[in-house]
Write an enzyme that holds these catalytic residues in place. Structure first.
Site, PDB file in Angstrom:
ATOM      1  N   LYS A 118      22.609 131.512  17.947  1.00  0.00           N
ATOM      2  CA  LYS A 118      22.476 130.544  19.038  1.00  0.00           C
ATOM      3  C   LYS A 118      22.778 131.179  20.389  1.00  0.00           C
ATOM      4  CE  LYS A 118      22.897 125.986  17.029  1.00  0.00           C
ATOM      5  NZ  LYS A 118      23.514 124.676  17.155  1.00  0.00           N
ATOM      6  N   LYS A 208       9.087 125.759  10.478  1.00  0.00           N
ATOM      7  CA  LYS A 208       9.617 124.435  10.210  1.00  0.00           C
ATOM      8  C   LYS A 208       9.283 123.501  11.380  1.00  0.00           C
ATOM      9  CE  LYS A 208      14.235 122.559  10.051  1.00  0.00           C
ATOM     10  NZ  LYS A 208      15.646 122.825  10.165  1.00  0.00           N
ATOM     11  N   LYS A 211      12.403 119.833  16.319  1.00  0.00           N
ATOM     12  CA  LYS A 211      12.432 118.962  17.485  1.00  0.00           C
ATOM     13  C   LYS A 211      12.523 119.733  18.796  1.00  0.00           C
ATOM     14  CE  LYS A 211      17.225 118.376  16.254  1.00  0.00           C
ATOM     15  NZ  LYS A 211      18.241 117.520  15.681  1.00  0.00           N
TER      16      LYS A 211
END
Ligand code: TRP
Length: 344
Positions: A118, A208, A211
């Site tokens: 991240k 995948k 969002k």
């Protein structure tokens, strides 16, 4: 006392049919089937929502919206064994985190792959300590309630292992303070390792459905109008084989469509495959998928609009009161162990 199953339901960003089919529904099915024999804690880790920068003007509505989504998806809030709560309403999460922080090694956190991933991806000149520290908060989330069972995806297994490590470390130093959650393989045994169910992006079916995808063109949001969703399905990427076949590896686009069709029409995958395999019109398949997606969205959005906020808030408040008491007791034991409170 019933054994505790605990899981955090994240509440940032808009939810997609991928989240719905891959995460929300399995979790809700689990709550329905285990409540009675187990206590099921499903909480919104709202303190986690801004470890990376967000629009804070949206957060409160986002939390309530996602909770409504869970209710519309069938979360059994009328069950006495099911507790639904917001992390930040139970201050023991923050307080225990600090204590655990002081027994956690810098190097230990620095090894967390999710933090490395991240922070590497973030386009910010400042990476927050909150992002770094998040696994300690997650350990507090679990340990405060003596949870044995924590269903976690692969991206969270390292955090669960850390939770076991810090609990064991504290128990070794201070005596039996915390219940240690089961090890990851045992969790998979208990929950049945996720079947690898991943709805893929319609435009880029090797990825995948996410969002946070920038374009949103291959992503069906739960808030999409049936018309917009139909457009996305009709322009889904397929392949040039010219014949329908379920093969996620070689034909991810077509297979993804078959998967969405099976899941949203509540039919076994191989039955749907048998019906479509060998057909040559990808357009017909897309039309069939667009139809189930539209029907699903129409029904779901109607159920969402019908969620009663009073009932939801009453459930939250009752759960939060009950959980403040449980978490408060664990916190007190920890405070007492480290010398902040008299011996218990
Ligand atoms: N970290 C989890 C996620 O990103 C959410 C979460 C927070 C969680 N605290 C938890 C999950 C405790 C299980 C138990 O999805």
């Amino acid at each position: 006392m019933k054994p505790v199953i605990l899981t955090g339901l994240r509440a940032n960003n808009d939810l997609t049919i991928g989240n719905y089919l891959g995460a929300i529904l399995p979790m809700i099915d689990m709550a329905k089937s285990k409540a009675g024999e187990y206590q099921v804690n499903m909480f919104v880790p709202d303190l986690h929502s801004f470890t990376t920068p967000i629009d804070h003007a949206q957060l409160q509505e986002q939390i309530m919206h996602n909770l409504r989504v869970f209710v519309a998806a069938g979360l059994p809030i009328d069950h006495d064994d099911v507790y639904v709560y917001r992390q930040s309403y139970i201050s023991a999460h923050s307080e225990l985190t600090w204590i655990l922080d002081c027994f956690t090694g810098f190097g230990e956190m620095n090894r967390m792959t999710q933090f490395k991933d991240k922070s590497a991806k973030l386009n910010e000149d400042r990476i927050s300590i909150g992002l770094f520290n998040y696994p300690v908060l997650m350990a507090a989330d679990i340990l405060l309630y003596n949870a044995s069972y924590v269903p976690v995806g692969d991206d969270q297994t390292q955090h669960l292992e850390f939770t076991r490590d810090i609990a064991t470390r504290m128990n070794n130093q201070f005596g039996e303070l915390f219940a240690v959650p089961l090890a990851v393989p045992k969790q998979h045994e208990f929950f049945g390792k996720d079947q690898g169910l991943r709805v893929r992006d319609l435009m880029e079916p090797t990825k995948k459905m996410s969002k946070s995808d920038e374009t949103g063109k291959g992503v069906v949001f739960l808030s999409d109008t049936p018309e917009a969703a139909t457009k996305k399905v009709m322009s889904a990427t397929t392949d040039s084989f010219g014949e329908v076949k379920f093969d996620m590896k070689e034909r991810p686009g077509i297979s993804n469509l078959l998967q969405i069709l099976a899941l949203l029409s509540n039919r076994p995958q191989n039955e749907v495959n048998a019906e479509w395999e060998g057909k040559t019109s990808y357009g017909d398949l897309k039309k069939a998928v667009a139809e189930v997606v539209s029907t699903f969205l129409t029904d779901f959005q109607a159920r969402l609009a019908g969620v009663d906020d009073q009932t939801l808030l009453a459930k939250l408040e009752a759960s939060e009161t009950a959980m403040q008491s449980v978490a408060g007791q664990t916190l007190y034991k920890a405070q007492s162990a480290v010398g902040l409170r008299p011996k218990v």
